[in-house]
Design an enzyme around this catalytic site. Structure first.
Site, short mmCIF file in Angstrom:
data_model
loop_
_atom_site.label_atom_id
_atom_site.label_comp_id
_atom_site.label_asym_id
_atom_site.label_seq_id
_atom_site.Cartn_x
_atom_site.Cartn_y
_atom_site.Cartn_z
N HIS A 259 -12.01 18.14 29.39
CA HIS A 259 -11.75 17.07 30.37
C HIS A 259 -10.59 16.18 29.91
CE1 HIS A 259 -13.08 13.09 32.27
NE2 HIS A 259 -12.86 13.87 33.30
N HIS B 263 -4.63 9.55 34.38
CA HIS B 263 -5.87 9.33 35.13
C HIS B 263 -5.90 8.03 35.92
CE1 HIS B 263 -10.01 7.84 35.68
NE2 HIS B 263 -10.26 9.09 35.99
O1 G3P Z 1 -12.51 16.53 37.68
C1 G3P Z 1 -13.66 16.01 37.08
C2 G3P Z 1 -13.47 14.59 36.68
O2 G3P Z 1 -12.26 14.48 35.98
C3 G3P Z 1 -13.46 13.65 37.85
O3 G3P Z 1 -13.47 12.30 37.50
O4 G3P Z 1 -12.49 10.11 37.05
O5 G3P Z 1 -12.66 11.78 35.22
O6 G3P Z 1 -11.01 12.10 37.04
P1 G3P Z 1 -12.35 11.55 36.66
MG MG Z 2 -10.21 14.04 36.45
#
Ligand code: G3P
Ligand code: MG
Length: 225
Positions: A6, A47
Site C-alpha cells: 500500500h 495521496h
Molecule cells: O486503494 C486502497 C486504499 O489505498 C484506499 O484508501 O486513502 O489509502 O488511498 P487510501
Molecule cells: Mg490509495
C-alpha cells in the site's frame, strides 16, 4: 490471499516514493498500490490533497506548479515521483493498482498505461485502476474497457456490492473498519473479488481470510511474506 503493498512498502519508507516502490519490489511484492493526482500537466504519485503531512511544502497539490512540486522533500530526501517514473522503476515486475484520487486523472492514466505496455513491458493483466471517485472511474472504463477496475468504498453501502457491479468492476475494495461477511458474500455472488485496506496485523489478516477476502493492501508487506 493476495498481498498488495500500500503506497509501496510505506510502513518502511516514505509513502508513494520511489524508495517505497523499490523496497516493495525487493520484498517480493506481487502487487503495489499507489495514488495519483493531476497537477500542472503531470500525474503525480501522492495521496493527500494537501502537501503538509508528507512533504516540506504547503498548500493543495493540484494548485502547484511542476517546479514547486519537484522542489519538495517527500521524506528521506525523496521527491514526489511522477507515475511514469514509478512505472519505469517497476517495468512490469509486479501488478500495479493505480488509484485515481480525483478528476482529470482518467485520460492521462489511460494514455500512460498504454505507453507503459508499449515501452516498459507491462501486460494488460497487470493493471487494476481504482477510485472512490466513481464518475472518474466510469470515465476511465470508457477509455480502457479491457482493464480491471477496483470500485472503492470507505463505508458499508446500503445495497452491498451493487455499486461495484454497476461500475463493471473486477473488485470491490473496502475499508477494514467496515467490511463484513455479508458484503464479502454479496460481492462474490456478483462475481467480484474483495480487496481490503489497510491491514498491517496478522490477526486482522486471519479474520479477513475467514470471511473469504481475496486480497489485502498493507503498509508492511514484509510481515506477510
Ligand atoms: O486503494 C486502497 C486504499 O489505498 C484506499 O484508501 O486513502 O489509502 O488511498 P487510501
Ligand atoms: Mg490509495
Amino acid at each position: 490471499m493476495q498481498i498488495i503493498a500500500h503506497r509501496g512498502a510505506s510502513g518502511l519508507a516514505p509513502e508513494n516514493t520511489l524508495r517505497a516502490m523499490a523496497l516493495a519490489i525487493e520484498l517480493g511484492a506481487s502487487a503495489i498500490e499507489l495514488d495519483v493526482q493531476w497537477a500542472d500537466g503531470e500525474l503525480w504519485v501522492f495521496h493527500d490533497r494537501r502537501l503538509e503531512r508528507c512533504t516540506n511544502g504547503r498548500g493543495v497539490l493540484t494548485d502547484q506548479s511542476r517546479a514547486y512540486i519537484e522542489s519538495l522533500d517527500a521524506g528521506q530526501g525523496e521527491q514526489i515521483p511522477t507515475l511514469w517514473q514509478v512505472m519505469t522503476l517497476i517495468a512490469g515486475r509486479c501488478e500495479l493498482h493505480i488509484e485515481l484520487k480525483g478528476p482529470h486523472t482518467a485520460e492521462p492514466v489511460a494514455a500512460l498505461t498504454r505507453r507503459a505496455e508499449a515501452e516498459l513491458g507491462f501486460r494488460l493483466a497487470q493493471w487494476v485502476v481504482s477510485s472512490f471517485h466513481h464518475p472518474e472511474l466510469a470515465r476511465f472504463a470508457a477509455l480502457r474497457p479491457e482493464l480491471r477496475l477496483g470500485a472503492l468504498t470507505a463505508n458499508l453501502p446500503l445495497q452491498h456490492a451493487q455499486f461495484a457491479e454497476q461500475l463493471g468492476a473486477w473488485s470491490l475494495n473496502c475499508d477494514v473498519d467496515f467490511v463484513d461477511a455479508e458484503l464479502v458474500a454479496d460481492a462474490h455472488r456478483r462475481g467480484l473479488k474483495v480487496l481490503i485496506y489497510t491491514v498491517d496485523e496478522m490477526s486482522d489478516r486471519d479474520t479477513l481470510a475467514a470471511m473469504g477476502v481475496d486480497g489485502i493492501f498493507t503498509n508492511r508487506p514484509d510481515r506477510f511474506k
